[in-house]
Scaffold this motif. Structure first.
Motif, PDB file in Angstrom:
ATOM      1  N   HIS A  24       0.851  -1.186   0.000  1.00 11.34           N
ATOM      2  CA  HIS A  24       0.000   0.000   0.000  1.00 11.34           C
ATOM      3  C   HIS A  24       0.893   1.246   0.000  1.00 11.34           C
ATOM      4  CE1 HIS A  24       0.892  -0.603   4.224  1.00 11.34           C
ATOM      5  NE2 HIS A  24       0.367   0.561   4.552  1.00 11.34           N
ATOM      6  N   TYR A  26       1.593   3.814   1.933  1.00 14.16           N
ATOM      7  CA  TYR A  26       2.481   4.139   3.050  1.00 14.16           C
ATOM      8  C   TYR A  26       3.725   3.233   3.024  1.00 14.16           C
ATOM      9  CZ  TYR A  26       4.183   4.905   7.779  1.00 14.16           C
ATOM     10  OH  TYR A  26       4.974   5.215   8.857  1.00 14.16           O
ATOM     11  N   ILE A  29       6.137   4.284   0.225  1.00 15.70           N
ATOM     12  CA  ILE A  29       6.882   5.512   0.546  1.00 15.70           C
ATOM     13  C   ILE A  29       7.938   5.238   1.624  1.00 15.70           C
ATOM     14  CG2 ILE A  29       6.629   7.833   1.524  1.00 15.70           C
ATOM     15  CD1 ILE A  29       3.767   7.768   0.134  1.00 15.70           C
ATOM     16  N   PRO A  43       7.507  15.163  -0.054  1.00 14.77           N
ATOM     17  CA  PRO A  43       6.246  15.215   0.709  1.00 14.77           C
ATOM     18  C   PRO A  43       5.417  13.989   0.339  1.00 14.77           C
ATOM     19  CG  PRO A  43       6.693  17.326  -0.339  1.00 14.77           C
ATOM     20  CD  PRO A  43       7.696  16.358  -0.884  1.00 14.77           C
ATOM     21  N   GLU A  44       5.039  13.200   1.354  1.00 13.65           N
ATOM     22  CA  GLU A  44       4.454  11.886   1.075  1.00 13.65           C
ATOM     23  C   GLU A  44       3.195  11.969   0.214  1.00 13.65           C
ATOM     24  OE1 GLU A  44       4.075  10.563   5.080  1.00 13.65           O
ATOM     25  OE2 GLU A  44       6.233  10.213   5.296  1.00 13.65           O
ATOM     26  N   GLY A  45       2.407  13.028   0.437  1.00 12.22           N
ATOM     27  CA  GLY A  45       1.139  13.158  -0.300  1.00 12.22           C
ATOM     28  C   GLY A  45       1.314  13.351  -1.786  1.00 12.22           C
ATOM     29  N   THR A  46       2.482  13.793  -2.204  1.00  8.51           N
ATOM     30  CA  THR A  46       2.691  14.047  -3.641  1.00  8.51           C
ATOM     31  C   THR A  46       3.129  12.778  -4.391  1.00  8.51           C
ATOM     32  OG1 THR A  46       4.982  14.726  -3.326  1.00  8.51           O
ATOM     33  CG2 THR A  46       3.320  16.457  -3.228  1.00  8.51           C
ATOM     34  N   TYR A  48       1.368   9.907  -4.237  1.00  6.29           N
ATOM     35  CA  TYR A  48       0.154   9.202  -4.680  1.00  6.29           C
ATOM     36  C   TYR A  48      -0.258   9.526  -6.124  1.00  6.29           C
ATOM     37  CZ  TYR A  48      -0.384   7.240  -0.077  1.00  6.29           C
ATOM     38  OH  TYR A  48      -0.171   6.509   1.062  1.00  6.29           O
ATOM     39  N   PRO A  49      -0.197  10.806  -6.550  1.00  6.69           N
ATOM     40  CA  PRO A  49      -0.544  11.059  -7.962  1.00  6.69           C
ATOM     41  C   PRO A  49       0.338  10.264  -8.927  1.00  6.69           C
ATOM     42  CG  PRO A  49      -0.491  13.115  -6.752  1.00  6.69           C
ATOM     43  CD  PRO A  49       0.031  12.059  -5.830  1.00  6.69           C
ATOM     44  N   ARG A  70     -10.275   0.572   8.131  1.00  5.56           N
ATOM     45  CA  ARG A  70     -10.127   1.607   7.096  1.00  5.56           C
ATOM     46  C   ARG A  70      -9.990   0.939   5.739  1.00  5.56           C
ATOM     47  NH1 ARG A  70      -6.028   3.346  10.653  1.00  5.56           N
ATOM     48  NH2 ARG A  70      -4.464   2.648   9.181  1.00  5.56           N
ATOM     49  N   ARG A  71     -10.361   1.731   4.698  1.00  6.97           N
ATOM     50  CA  ARG A  71     -10.165   1.227   3.335  1.00  6.97           C
ATOM     51  C   ARG A  71      -8.696   1.415   2.973  1.00  6.97           C
ATOM     52  NH1 ARG A  71     -13.403   4.158  -0.703  1.00  6.97           N
ATOM     53  NH2 ARG A  71     -13.087   2.382  -2.066  1.00  6.97           N
ATOM     54  N   ARG A  72      -8.105   0.367   2.418  1.00  5.42           N
ATOM     55  CA  ARG A  72      -6.677   0.442   2.051  1.00  5.42           C
ATOM     56  C   ARG A  72      -6.508   0.021   0.596  1.00  5.42           C
ATOM     57  NH1 ARG A  72      -2.325  -1.696   6.094  1.00  5.42           N
ATOM     58  NH2 ARG A  72      -2.647   0.457   6.756  1.00  5.42           N
ATOM     59  N   ARG A  73      -5.713   0.814  -0.122  1.00  3.97           N
ATOM     60  CA  ARG A  73      -5.467   0.501  -1.539  1.00  3.97           C
ATOM     61  C   ARG A  73      -4.080  -0.127  -1.660  1.00  3.97           C
ATOM     62  NH1 ARG A  73      -6.376   5.175  -6.015  1.00  3.97           N
ATOM     63  NH2 ARG A  73      -6.938   3.869  -7.759  1.00  3.97           N
ATOM     64  N   TYR A  75      -1.151  -1.655  -4.159  1.00  7.56           N
ATOM     65  CA  TYR A  75      -0.651  -1.590  -5.541  1.00  7.56           C
ATOM     66  C   TYR A  75       0.217  -2.807  -5.850  1.00  7.56           C
ATOM     67  CZ  TYR A  75      -2.095   3.285  -5.316  1.00  7.56           C
ATOM     68  OH  TYR A  75      -2.833   4.435  -5.169  1.00  7.56           O
TER      69      TYR A  75
END
Lengths: 107, 240
Positions: A24, A26, A29, A43-46, A48-49, A70-73, A75
């Motif tokens: 997933h 997290y 990263i 930055p961790e949030g960047t 995901y795109p 929680r929902r987890r995606r 990959y």
């Protein structure tokens, strides 16, 4: 390392991390940071795109599951992604070899 | 403000994203999973309080504005969103102007006659009928496509704030300029013709506004009913 310079290679690095097995966001990263010994610290949030873009290109697939309520995606690398990674590794080895030769590094 | 830093951050993220609703929900769910896990790890590792651990996780994730920028929809997604906004407006406008034009045409004998020899003839009842059919087909086509997109979870990217209002200002302006140039090109155009065109547009615009107001009222009523149901459910569970 410059964040802008890193962005140019982020796709290859993400594919490489996921070559070890499905994970997933997290975990991807965290692995990226650990394997680069803290050198690649975006930055961790960047990130995901980039994962979404790779999925859109068919290089990754994703599935949703439940984890701790929680929902987890999660990959995973696709066959097309594995081929693209092999190609990028070859190109990078050639490029790094050329740079090293110019700089006078010994293999 | 909820008091939970992660919830507040996710609210900011949700508000800033201009992606289709289904994709926004996925992005927020994924961010929440990341932030909760990151906060748990940070809390254990550095012996932080829950709020401190959450703030550390948010700091590592990056400012909401920056994450929103990274998720910015592509040009193609924006084009689809703009087309999905313009499509029903164009369909309704064509349908209404044709309908009103046909009513005016049918009720006014002079309009059916060719006012000046060199001028192109006025639209006929058949052409107004064609306009109505095309408008109805556009509206029906839009409803079908929107239904399919909703079922597939695709939706449309949300346009940047202000783009729709800019469009609402620029479109009539462009139409006005085009109409003015037409008048210059044919200075002998009879006032009656211009009046008919203006009336068609004004009446169609008025009907669209009335329709929009009615739809807003329906939405408000739905919200009120949903709110009353929530209160009733909460009372029931409290009584139990």
């Amino acid at each position: 390392m410059s964040k802008e310079r890193l962005k140019g290679h982020l796709d290859m690095l993400l594919l490489s991390v996921l070559a070890a097995g499905p994970a997933h966001g997290y975990a991807v990263i965290t692995a990226l940071r650990a394997r680069s010994e803290g050198e690649f610290d975006l930055p961790e949030g960047t990130v995901y795109p980039a994962l979404h873009r790779l999925e859109g290109a068919g290089l990754l697939s994703s599935s949703w599951s439940d984890a701790d309520g929680r929902r987890r995606r999660v990959y995973a690398l696709t066959g097309k992604g594995a081929t693209a990674l092999a190609d990028q590794r070859t190109a990078w080895a050639r490029f790094a070899g050329g740079i090293g030769a110019v700089l006078g590094w010994q293999a | 403000v909820s008091g939970d830093p992660i919830d507040d951050y996710l609210d900011r993220l949700r508000a800033g994203l201009r992606t289709p609703p289904a994709r926004t929900a996925e992005i927020v769910a994924e961010a929440e999973d990341h932030l909760r896990e990151s906060a748990a790890v940070a809390g254990q590792r550095a012996q932080l309080s829950e709020a401190e651990a959450q703030r550390a996780a948010i700091a590592a994730f990056g400012p909401a504005r920056r994450v929103v920028r990274a998720h910015r929809p592509t040009a193609a997604e924006f084009a689809v969103a703009a087309a999905m906004k313009a499509w029903p407006v164009l369909g309704c406008y064509l349908l209404l102007t044709s309908l009103i034009g046909w009513i005016l045409y049918a009720s006014s004998t002079p309009m059916r006659e060719k006012p000046v020899a060199w001028m192109p003839r006025l639209p006929s009842a058949l052409e107004y009928g064609g306009g109505m059919l095309l408008g109805a087909a556009l509206v029906a086509g839009f409803l079908v496509v929107r239904g399919r997109r909703r079922r597939s979870g695709a939706g449309s990217a949300r346009l940047p704030r202000g783009l729709v209002s800019w469009g609402a200002v620029i479109t009539p302006l462009a139409l006005g300029i085009a109409g003015y140039e037409k008048l210059i090109e044919h200075p002998l155009v009879q006032a009656q013709q211009v009046l008919a065109i203006v009336m068609e547009s004004v009446l169609a615009g008025g009907l669209l506004v009335v329709g929009g107001a009615a739809w807003t009222l329906v939405c408000l009523l739905r919200l009120a009913v949903a709110g009353l149901r929530t209160v009733a459910t909460a009372r029931l569970s409290r009584d139990r």
